[in-house]
Design a protein around this motif. Structure first.
Motif, PDB file in Angstrom:
ATOM      1  N   ILE A  81       0.843  -1.202   0.000  1.00 11.01           N
ATOM      2  CA  ILE A  81       0.000   0.000   0.000  1.00 11.01           C
ATOM      3  C   ILE A  81       0.878   1.251   0.000  1.00 11.01           C
ATOM      4  CG2 ILE A  81      -1.661   1.323   1.378  1.00 11.01           C
ATOM      5  CD1 ILE A  81      -2.846  -1.412   2.239  1.00 11.01           C
ATOM      6  N   SER A  82       1.966   1.238   0.770  1.00 13.17           N
ATOM      7  CA  SER A  82       2.882   2.381   0.802  1.00 13.17           C
ATOM      8  C   SER A  82       3.491   2.620  -0.576  1.00 13.17           C
ATOM      9  CB  SER A  82       4.000   2.161   1.811  1.00 13.17           C
ATOM     10  OG  SER A  82       3.478   2.115   3.117  1.00 13.17           O
ATOM     11  N   LYS A  84       2.192   1.807  -3.416  1.00 13.48           N
ATOM     12  CA  LYS A  84       1.116   2.328  -4.273  1.00 13.48           C
ATOM     13  C   LYS A  84       0.870   3.807  -3.972  1.00 13.48           C
ATOM     14  CE  LYS A  84      -3.329   0.829  -5.926  1.00 13.48           C
ATOM     15  NZ  LYS A  84      -4.614   0.383  -5.552  1.00 13.48           N
ATOM     16  N   ASN A  85       0.876   4.144  -2.681  1.00 12.55           N
ATOM     17  CA  ASN A  85       0.670   5.550  -2.296  1.00 12.55           C
ATOM     18  C   ASN A  85       1.807   6.435  -2.803  1.00 12.55           C
ATOM     19  OD1 ASN A  85      -1.712   4.991  -1.004  1.00 12.55           O
ATOM     20  ND2 ASN A  85      -0.819   4.893   1.048  1.00 12.55           N
ATOM     21  N   MET A  86       3.052   5.920  -2.739  1.00 18.59           N
ATOM     22  CA  MET A  86       4.181   6.704  -3.239  1.00 18.59           C
ATOM     23  C   MET A  86       4.041   6.961  -4.744  1.00 18.59           C
ATOM     24  SD  MET A  86       7.378   5.099  -1.091  1.00 18.59           S
ATOM     25  CE  MET A  86       8.589   6.040  -1.980  1.00 18.59           C
ATOM     26  N   ASN A  87       3.578   5.965  -5.459  1.00 16.32           N
ATOM     27  CA  ASN A  87       3.347   6.144  -6.894  1.00 16.32           C
ATOM     28  C   ASN A  87       2.258   7.189  -7.151  1.00 16.32           C
ATOM     29  OD1 ASN A  87       5.276   4.325  -7.739  1.00 16.32           O
ATOM     30  ND2 ASN A  87       3.856   2.604  -7.823  1.00 16.32           N
ATOM     31  N   ASP A  88       1.191   7.109  -6.336  1.00 17.60           N
ATOM     32  CA  ASP A  88       0.101   8.092  -6.491  1.00 17.60           C
ATOM     33  C   ASP A  88       0.601   9.504  -6.171  1.00 17.60           C
ATOM     34  OD1 ASP A  88      -1.627   6.083  -7.214  1.00 17.60           O
ATOM     35  OD2 ASP A  88      -2.589   5.917  -5.233  1.00 17.60           O
ATOM     36  N   ILE A  89       1.430   9.640  -5.125  1.00 20.24           N
ATOM     37  CA  ILE A  89       1.977  10.955  -4.761  1.00 20.24           C
ATOM     38  C   ILE A  89       2.868  11.481  -5.902  1.00 20.24           C
ATOM     39  CG2 ILE A  89       3.575  12.133  -3.186  1.00 20.24           C
ATOM     40  CD1 ILE A  89       2.443  10.283  -0.948  1.00 20.24           C
TER      41      ILE A  89
END
Length: 96
Positions: A81-82, A84-89
């Motif tokens: 999840i982290s 994925k979140n880094m990619n989204d950021i």
């Protein structure tokens, strides 16, 4: 005849002394057997306690292993999840 009776009496006394000695030895053996029975009972009880302790320890160890596996799965999920979140950021920063 009297000499023969004295010899027989002497032999009887020797036999009596030997029987008395054997009886004493028998009593000693009885005491040893009693002590061995007590020691065997104590060993049996200790073995039962150790077996119970081993069972409880194995059950607790199984619980700890299960908890560790669950925590590992959770960490893998958090890492995913982290990531994925880094990619989204990173995508959001590019949009700005």
């Amino acid at each position: 005849m009297e000499k023969m009776l004295k010899e027989i009496l002497s032999e009887l006394r020797e036999v009596k002394a030997k029987v008395t000695k054997l009886e004493g030895g028998q009593e000693e053996i009885k005491g040893d057997v009693k002590d061995l029975k007590q020691m065997t009972k104590a060993i049996f009880n200790q073995t039962a306690d150790l077996t119970e302790f081993r069972t409880e320890t194995n059950e607790k160890l199984d619980t700890v292993i299960s908890d560790i596996k669950t925590m590992h799965e959770d960490i893998v999920a958090v890492e995913y999840i982290s990531s994925k979140n880094m990619n989204d950021i990173a995508k959001l920063k590019l949009i700005k």
